[in-house]
Design a protein around this motif. Structure first.
Motif, PDB file in Angstrom:
ATOM      1  N   LEU A 109       7.639  12.474 -22.867  1.00  0.00           N
ATOM      2  CA  LEU A 109       6.300  12.583 -22.275  1.00  0.00           C
ATOM      3  C   LEU A 109       5.971  11.345 -21.442  1.00  0.00           C
ATOM      4  CD1 LEU A 109       4.396  14.086 -25.350  1.00  0.00           C
ATOM      5  CD2 LEU A 109       4.987  15.279 -23.231  1.00  0.00           C
ATOM      6  N   ILE A 110       6.396  10.171 -21.920  1.00  0.00           N
ATOM      7  CA  ILE A 110       6.220   8.941 -21.143  1.00  0.00           C
ATOM      8  C   ILE A 110       6.988   9.045 -19.827  1.00  0.00           C
ATOM      9  CG2 ILE A 110       6.640   6.444 -21.075  1.00  0.00           C
ATOM     10  CD1 ILE A 110       6.619   6.538 -24.203  1.00  0.00           C
ATOM     11  N   LEU A 111       8.250   9.423 -19.932  1.00  0.00           N
ATOM     12  CA  LEU A 111       9.111   9.512 -18.746  1.00  0.00           C
ATOM     13  C   LEU A 111       8.615  10.576 -17.779  1.00  0.00           C
ATOM     14  CD1 LEU A 111      12.443   9.049 -20.671  1.00  0.00           C
ATOM     15  CD2 LEU A 111      11.625   7.508 -18.875  1.00  0.00           C
ATOM     16  N   ASP A 112       8.088  11.687 -18.284  1.00  0.00           N
ATOM     17  CA  ASP A 112       7.518  12.720 -17.408  1.00  0.00           C
ATOM     18  C   ASP A 112       6.365  12.156 -16.595  1.00  0.00           C
ATOM     19  OD1 ASP A 112       9.309  14.612 -18.308  1.00  0.00           O
ATOM     20  OD2 ASP A 112       7.859  15.702 -19.560  1.00  0.00           O
ATOM     21  N   ALA A 113       5.459  11.435 -17.259  1.00  0.00           N
ATOM     22  CA  ALA A 113       4.297  10.882 -16.564  1.00  0.00           C
ATOM     23  C   ALA A 113       4.721   9.867 -15.510  1.00  0.00           C
ATOM     24  CB  ALA A 113       3.336  10.237 -17.564  1.00  0.00           C
ATOM     25  N   TRP A 151      14.719   5.532 -17.858  1.00  0.00           N
ATOM     26  CA  TRP A 151      14.211   5.832 -16.505  1.00  0.00           C
ATOM     27  C   TRP A 151      15.274   5.480 -15.463  1.00  0.00           C
ATOM     28  CZ3 TRP A 151      13.111   2.684 -12.239  1.00  0.00           C
ATOM     29  CH2 TRP A 151      12.462   3.336 -11.186  1.00  0.00           C
ATOM     30  N   GLU A 152      15.879   4.333 -15.618  1.00  0.00           N
ATOM     31  CA  GLU A 152      16.914   3.918 -14.664  1.00  0.00           C
ATOM     32  C   GLU A 152      18.134   4.849 -14.715  1.00  0.00           C
ATOM     33  OE1 GLU A 152      15.943  -0.895 -14.474  1.00  0.00           O
ATOM     34  OE2 GLU A 152      17.594  -0.166 -15.739  1.00  0.00           O
ATOM     35  N   GLY A 153      18.427   5.387 -15.887  1.00  0.00           N
ATOM     36  CA  GLY A 153      19.575   6.279 -16.037  1.00  0.00           C
ATOM     37  C   GLY A 153      19.245   7.736 -15.805  1.00  0.00           C
ATOM     38  N   ASN A 154      17.982   7.999 -15.405  1.00  0.00           N
ATOM     39  CA  ASN A 154      17.521   9.370 -15.176  1.00  0.00           C
ATOM     40  C   ASN A 154      17.748  10.248 -16.407  1.00  0.00           C
ATOM     41  OD1 ASN A 154      16.199  11.232 -13.504  1.00  0.00           O
ATOM     42  ND2 ASN A 154      18.126  12.124 -12.809  1.00  0.00           N
ATOM     43  N   GLU A 155      17.483   9.676 -17.571  1.00  0.00           N
ATOM     44  CA  GLU A 155      17.641  10.392 -18.834  1.00  0.00           C
ATOM     45  C   GLU A 155      16.324  11.046 -19.244  1.00  0.00           C
ATOM     46  OE1 GLU A 155      20.469  10.726 -20.413  1.00  0.00           O
ATOM     47  OE2 GLU A 155      21.674   9.323 -19.224  1.00  0.00           O
ATOM     48  N   ARG A 156      16.421  12.137 -19.994  1.00  0.00           N
ATOM     49  CA  ARG A 156      15.230  12.837 -20.493  1.00  0.00           C
ATOM     50  C   ARG A 156      14.667  12.149 -21.727  1.00  0.00           C
ATOM     51  NH1 ARG A 156      10.789  15.591 -20.105  1.00  0.00           N
ATOM     52  NH2 ARG A 156      10.650  17.686 -20.925  1.00  0.00           N
TER      53      ARG A 156
END
Length: 409
Positions: A317-321, A287-292
């Motif tokens: 899917l976690i990061l999308d939410a 999340w901090e690195g703006n990674e998918r």
């Protein structure tokens, strides 16, 4: 519990990454592209058939949301007396932190097998029963294996469970006592997962690993359905969720979209906040690195075993939410987790599990960093009963034959 037959509204399954449409009539693990699969419904049909008025007439358990769940026939519901878990306020701690908004804990420790893993595994087992699956296997850090063992034994399905060899003894005892064949692995949960995958063809079991079948998400989705109803169909400002595999966070986000589509809630969404331990924080780093996707976390370690997941198959899917809700991912140190557990137990009388305590530590940290407003209504998820995790020796020795200074007690 009595479960009347109801119409089924499942239309199809789809790949969580590509959207590829898949049949709901056959057994699936991951999609053809190797990603988690999501269940899709005729939401307009549910909107017409399922009303808040009907809901008020039903028993207070998660099966009250049957129209929004994938089980087709009532005889395939496997139940161990599920309940809607309570919301417990923490008013003393909120005041101490200078928070004016309501601070609530959804206490999942009240469920069968003492954890929120009962939700996902109950649905996975129900659907395994519908498809005629006779043998299921999974890796676990403890609670998921106990839930699978309990529900599968109830359904007459054989289970094989692999766990790290440092899994808490109480979890291993639960798993074995509830009928599973248990193997202790000198590695982490991802190593256990490799063994499950490698033995699938030779042993003939169904791989029930986190997000490697479509239905555990649907079970965890009930947390979001319950929460919305408990709060009068007004979602909170933020949800702090202990995140390992992240099935519950994904499931709740899905639940909110479906509730809006059937007209039960509006467009407001809570910030979805993924809480991890500093010793195992792949989602935070991504999340901090703006990674998918989240890279494997090496040398994972934490006192909160349930969130010691070095790699999550549903990371995107976690990061999308998290991103779509304007939320964030946050890591907390182990000493903050143990302090949080102590604070909540001593001051509010609520014994959290270490993973649940991580959410209070994260809330406290986020409030201090002004990432959360003091006026926000916040829900913390306690994912299991704290009785499974003795963190300290209790009591002081006292000689019943000696002289006691009662004034000092």
């Amino acid at each position: 519990m009595h479960f009347p037959d109801l119409p089924t509204f499942v239309t199809h399954l789809e790949c969580g990454m590509t959207g590829e449409r898949l049949s709901a009539e056959v057994v699936h693990n991951l999609s053809p592209k190797g990603y988690p699969i999501l269940v899709r419904y005729d939401l307009e049909g549910i909107r017409k058939a399922f009303t808040k008025e009907k809901l008020r007439e039903r028993d207070w358990n998660w099966w009250r949301y049957r129209e929004m769940l994938p089980v087709r026939r009532s005889e395939n519901i496997v139940s161990l007396g599920e309940v809607v878990t309570p919301l417990i306020p923490l008013p003393k701690l909120a005041r101490q932190l200078g928070a004016s908004g309501e601070l609530l804990v959804k206490d999942e420790g009240r469920l069968p097998t003492g954890s929120f893993k009962a939700r996902g595994l109950a649905l996975a087992v129900c659907m395994a029963k519908e498809f005629g699956i006779k043998k299921m296997a999974m890796p676990t850090n403890g609670n998921a294996g106990a839930a699978l063992a309990a529900y599968a034994s109830r359904a007459g399905i054989e289970t094989v469970v692999f766990c790290p060899d440092d899994t808490p003894a109480v979890n291993m005892n639960e798993i074995a006592l509830q009928g599973a064949r248990l193997y202790k692995v000198n590695g982490l949960i991802n190593d256990c997962g490799k063994l499950v995958g490698a033995g699938k063809e030779a042993a003939g079991w169904f791989d029930t690993s986190t997000l490697k079948e479509p239905y555990r998400i649907e079970g965890k989705k009930t947390m979001g359905l319950e929460l919305a109803e408990q709060l009068g169909w007004e979602l909170p400002d933020a949800i702090f969720y202990p995140t390992g595999g992240g099935t519950g966070l994904i499931g709740m986000w899905k639940a909110f979209d479906e509730l809006e589509a059937i007209g039960f809630i509006g467009s407001k969404r809570p910030k979805m906040i993924a809480v991890q331990a500093a010793g195992c924080a792949p989602i935070v780093r991504a999340w901090e690195g703006n990674e998918r996707h989240a890279k494997l976390w090496e040398n994972a370690h934490t006192v909160a075993a349930g969130i010691r997941v070095p790699a999550a198959v549903g990371d995107f899917l976690i990061l999308d939410a998290v991103r779509n809700s304007n939320g964030f991912a946050i890591a907390v140190e182990d000493n903050a987790i143990t302090q949080a557990l102590d604070d909540v137990a001593r001051q509010e009388g609520l014994l959290l599990c270490p993973e649940g305590a991580a959410t209070y530590a994260a809330y406290k940290q986020a409030l201090a960093e002004k990432r959360i407003r003091p006026s926000d209504r916040v829900v913390l998820f306690n994912c299991a009963t704290g009785l499974k995790y003795p963190m300290a020796d209790g009591g002081q020795p006292l000689d019943r034959h000696g002289s006691i200074d009662y004034a000092s007690l």
